[in-house]
Design a protein around this motif. Structure first.
Motif, PDB file in Angstrom:
ATOM      1  N   GLU A  24       2.402 140.342 110.807  1.00  0.00           N
ATOM      2  CA  GLU A  24       1.974 140.999 109.567  1.00  0.00           C
ATOM      3  C   GLU A  24       1.170 140.051 108.673  1.00  0.00           C
TER       4      GLU A  24
ATOM      5  N   LYS B 154       0.724 148.179 107.051  1.00  0.00           N
ATOM      6  CA  LYS B 154       1.902 148.716 107.765  1.00  0.00           C
ATOM      7  C   LYS B 154       1.489 149.904 108.640  1.00  0.00           C
ATOM      8  N   GLU B 155       0.613 150.727 108.088  1.00  0.00           N
ATOM      9  CA  GLU B 155       0.143 151.890 108.849  1.00  0.00           C
ATOM     10  C   GLU B 155      -0.606 151.434 110.116  1.00  0.00           C
TER      11      GLU B 155
ATOM     12  N   LEU C  58      -0.255 148.521 111.734  1.00  0.00           N
ATOM     13  CA  LEU C  58       0.675 147.937 112.710  1.00  0.00           C
ATOM     14  C   LEU C  58       1.397 149.056 113.463  1.00  0.00           C
ATOM     15  N   GLU C  59       1.674 150.146 112.749  1.00  0.00           N
ATOM     16  CA  GLU C  59       2.302 151.293 113.405  1.00  0.00           C
ATOM     17  C   GLU C  59       1.333 151.904 114.421  1.00  0.00           C
TER      18      GLU C  59
ATOM     19  N   SER D  74       5.028 148.275 114.772  1.00  0.00           N
ATOM     20  CA  SER D  74       5.722 148.318 113.479  1.00  0.00           C
ATOM     21  C   SER D  74       7.046 147.539 113.524  1.00  0.00           C
ATOM     22  N   GLU D  75       7.626 147.430 114.713  1.00  0.00           N
ATOM     23  CA  GLU D  75       8.898 146.703 114.818  1.00  0.00           C
ATOM     24  C   GLU D  75       8.671 145.197 114.986  1.00  0.00           C
TER      25      GLU D  75
ATOM     26  N   GLY E  89       6.312 143.255 113.220  1.00  0.00           N
ATOM     27  CA  GLY E  89       5.538 142.633 112.140  1.00  0.00           C
ATOM     28  C   GLY E  89       6.022 141.250 111.757  1.00  0.00           C
TER      29      GLY E  89
END
Ligand SMILES: Nc1ncnc2c1ncn2[C@@H]1O[C@H](COP(=O)(O)OP(=O)(O)OP(=O)(O)O)[C@@H](O)[C@H]1O
Length: 235
Positions: free
Chosen positions: A105, A122-123, A125-126, A131-132, A134
């Protein structure tokens, strides 16, 4: 017809190595349009990286013109090129070039510090399926995951143009296909222009357009009426 994004006019690039002159590009004309995915294909030494370095504002041609809207990249000042690279262009390379001491992240976050209109980290990375992850450091991630961080980092700047130099070159086939799918999705969902440079002809099947470089010249350009799904690319 999509809008023209960038136009290259008769560019040449000459490198001097002592007494010897090497022509990496020998008169290339090339136009990129909004929202297309273009594969620049060619063997090693054909001039692909040189072309992309010029399109990306990292280098200037020895002759010829490059227009990004009103901006003349061939004449631009260093400061104009910095702004262009910062705000308009995302880069993805074969090797991920992540900062080893920053988490996934934080690596993505770093790139948006200096740009005008970033996307939500965040969006993103998803979207790249991380997302898990980061808070993981690069050494705790696989090659494919590191490349996805590098993609999220390039996309987070919300670039107009995404330039990818052999983005799957260091990855196995399943992981490479995931990366290609993310690039295709970015192109489709955000209507951005994506350029993928590769020597792998199989990848060109997913492109809207294929530009084939040989010995510093465009030998042919092909429009794919029905680009295949990146899932179906195989090599
Ligand atoms: N900085 C440089 N100095 C001297 N010659 C260079 C330089 N950069 C590229 N060249 C030469 O220009 C030609 C084109 O190189 P370029 O890297 O653009 O090809 P490429 O198609 O991207 O190759 P590859 O797939 O191996 O990366 C080659 O002959 C290369 O040796």
């Amino acid at each position: 017809m999509a809008n023209e994004l960038l136009r290259v006019k008769n560019i040449k690039k000459k490198y001097k190595m002592g007494e010897v002159e090497v022509y990496a590009l020998r008169g290339v004309d090339f136009t990129l349009y909004d929202g297309e995915l273009v594969v620049v294909l060619g063997h090693s030494g054909s001039g692909k990286s040189t072309l992309v370095n010029i399109i990306g504002g990292m280098d200037k041609p020895s002759a010829g013109e490059v227009y990004f809207g009103d901006l003349k990249l061939h004449k631009a000042s260093d400061d104009q090129l910095i702004q262009y690279r910062r705000n308009e262009v995302g880069f993805i390379f074969q090797f991920y070039n992540l900062m080893p001491n920053l988490t996934a992240e934080e690596n993505v976050n770093l790139s948006v510090q200096i740009c005008k209109d970033p996307l939500d980290i965040k969006e993103l990375l998803e979207k790249v399926g991380l997302s898990e992850r980061g808070d993981h450091f690069p050494s705790q991630l696989s090659g494919g995951e590191q490349q996805r961080v590098a993609i999220a980092r390039a996309l987070a700047k919300n670039p107009t143009l995404l330039l990818c130099d052999e983005p799957t070159g260091a990855l196995d086939l399943p992981t490479g296909k995931q990366i290609l799918k993310i690039l295709r999705d970015f192109c489709n969902i955000y209507n951005k222009t994506v350029v993928i440079i590769t020597h792998n002809a199989d990848i060109s099947q997913m492109a809207d357009r294929v530009v084939y470089l040989k010995d510093g010249l465009i030998e042919w350009v092909k429009v794919n009426e029905e680009p295949i799904d990146p899932e179906k690319v195989s090599w």
